[in-house]
Scaffold this motif. Structure first.
Motif, PDB file in Angstrom:
ATOM      1  N   ASP A 173     -26.396  56.790  38.506  1.00 46.46           N
ATOM      2  CA  ASP A 173     -27.026  55.551  38.957  1.00 46.46           C
ATOM      3  C   ASP A 173     -26.346  55.073  40.245  1.00 46.46           C
ATOM      4  O   ASP A 173     -25.140  54.806  40.257  1.00 46.46           O
ATOM      5  N   VAL A 175     -26.510  52.258  41.856  1.00 45.17           N
ATOM      6  CA  VAL A 175     -25.956  50.902  41.812  1.00 45.17           C
ATOM      7  C   VAL A 175     -24.582  50.924  41.152  1.00 45.17           C
ATOM      8  O   VAL A 175     -23.633  50.280  41.620  1.00 45.17           O
ATOM      9  N   ARG A 197     -26.665  47.546  32.096  1.00 51.71           N
ATOM     10  CA  ARG A 197     -28.107  47.617  32.338  1.00 51.71           C
ATOM     11  C   ARG A 197     -28.837  47.488  31.008  1.00 51.71           C
ATOM     12  O   ARG A 197     -28.346  47.911  29.956  1.00 51.71           O
ATOM     13  N   TYR A 202     -30.233  44.885  35.774  1.00 47.32           N
ATOM     14  CA  TYR A 202     -28.789  45.093  35.833  1.00 47.32           C
ATOM     15  C   TYR A 202     -28.129  43.733  35.626  1.00 47.32           C
ATOM     16  O   TYR A 202     -28.663  42.690  36.022  1.00 47.32           O
ATOM     17  N   LYS A 250     -34.409  45.697  37.803  1.00 45.87           N
ATOM     18  CA  LYS A 250     -34.388  47.137  38.071  1.00 45.87           C
ATOM     19  C   LYS A 250     -35.619  47.584  38.843  1.00 45.87           C
ATOM     20  O   LYS A 250     -35.662  48.704  39.359  1.00 45.87           O
ATOM     21  N   GLU A 253     -35.815  47.829  44.968  1.00 42.94           N
ATOM     22  CA  GLU A 253     -35.198  48.990  45.596  1.00 42.94           C
ATOM     23  C   GLU A 253     -33.680  48.963  45.383  1.00 42.94           C
ATOM     24  O   GLU A 253     -33.056  47.903  45.375  1.00 42.94           O
ATOM     25  N   LYS A 254     -33.079  50.150  45.213  1.00 40.32           N
ATOM     26  CA  LYS A 254     -31.635  50.243  44.969  1.00 40.32           C
ATOM     27  C   LYS A 254     -30.842  49.610  46.114  1.00 40.32           C
ATOM     28  O   LYS A 254     -29.797  48.986  45.898  1.00 40.32           O
ATOM     29  N   GLU A 255     -31.325  49.768  47.339  1.00 37.75           N
ATOM     30  CA  GLU A 255     -30.606  49.234  48.490  1.00 37.75           C
ATOM     31  C   GLU A 255     -30.489  47.706  48.408  1.00 37.75           C
ATOM     32  O   GLU A 255     -29.465  47.133  48.782  1.00 37.75           O
TER      33      GLU A 255
END
Length: 300
Positions: A173, A175, A197, A202, A250, A253-255
């Motif tokens: 993951d 993050v 999570r 998260y 979640k 976007e991860k960014e």
């Protein structure tokens, strides 16, 4: 027991104020559920899913509210908190979020619509200063009992479901990899934190450390995360103090999630000795600040 009370020469039904408090609580939970459903369905671009007409109404109302800053009241730019109960009902009943609303509330669309209509009728009576009776209260108690199950279902997901706690070995993951890298060399005596999570979000949690007996300063917390506020689902605060979490959906976007992690890892001083009931309402009653019990009763 007296059911009326005098305020100077004016007689007022006690039940009016009692019902207003109940409706205030229910409506605020419904707004949280609504926001959650739209974020889970549409991610960080949930606002784009709302019709232009509705968005224009909400934004106009939001702009107007900022002209009342001199009143020193709670202000927020979240469009859902600018909605009337009727508008909120339409958002909750929208087909695009229906599956999430049903999961979060346990109500079918038809049953939820019926309950929302009942609440709106009673709320309108209160808003127009009609003198209500104990009969009104009994009718509302049945509606409240239904919504209590809804709220408890929602609380389970977002206040008391801790989920899976990440470890340093979890490298699948992005993050978590970023969080663990940021915690390298951490002084655990002054900052204890974890990342978890669950099904939908998260959770970045700041755990209690000495000196104990502190509370989160709502104003400091909101200021610290101001630039990431659109991404954050909520801040959950232990009513007893010393502990808080930041919830990140979640579905984004991860960014963007990593930006919130970076803000959390700044380890800013967001603490105060003031208990929550002594802090300014316009901060501590912010729609994204939620409280949880340190220890829930067994029946909960």
């Amino acid at each position: 027991m007296d059911i009326l009370e005098f305020r100077d020469e004016m007689v007022i039904p006690k039940i009016n104020s009692e019902l207003y408090l109940v409706l205030y609580e229910i409506e605020n939970w419904l707004k949280r559920i609504c926001l959650m459903a739209y974020v889970l369905k549409h991610g960080s671009y949930w606002i784009d899913s709302i019709s232009t007409e509705s968005k224009d109404k909400f934004k106009s109302r939001c702009n107007a509210s900022h002209e009342l800053l001199y009143l020193d009241t709670q202000m927020d730019d979240n469009l859902i908190w600018m909605s009337t109960l009727g508008e909120l009902s339409r958002l909750l009943l929208d087909d695009s979020v229906a599956p999430f609303v049903k999961e979060l509330t346990g109500f079918s669309k038809e049953r939820l619509k019926h309950k929302l209509d009942e609440i709106r009728e009673i709320r309108n009576l209160l808003a127009h200063n009609r003198a209500l009776s104990e009969t009104t209260a009994k009718i509302l108690q049945g509606i409240i009992a239904s919504f209590k199950m809804t709220v408890d279902n929602f609380k389970h997901y977002f206040l008391y479901e801790f989920g899976y706690i990440f470890s340093e070995e979890d490298i699948s993951d992005a993050v978590n990899v970023h969080f663990q890298a940021g915690m390298e060399g951490n002084d655990w005596s002054s900052f204890q934190a974890l990342l978890a999570r669950s099904k939908y979000f998260y959770s970045l949690t700041c755990l209690p450390v000495e000196p104990f007996g502190r509370f989160v300063s709502a104003s400091k917390l909101l200021h610290e995360y101001e630039s990431e506020m659109a991404i954050i689902l909520a801040f959950t605060l232990n009513k007893q103090g010393d502990e808080y979490s930041v919830l990140i959906p979640k579905s984004i976007e991860k960014e963007r999630a990593i930006k919130v992690v970076d803000a959390f890892l700044r380890k800013s001083d967001v603490w105060t000795k003031k208990s929550y009931v002594r802090q300014h309402p316009k901060y501590v009653c912010n729609p994204k600040i939620w409280f949880y019990e340190n220890r829930r009763d067994a029946e909960d």
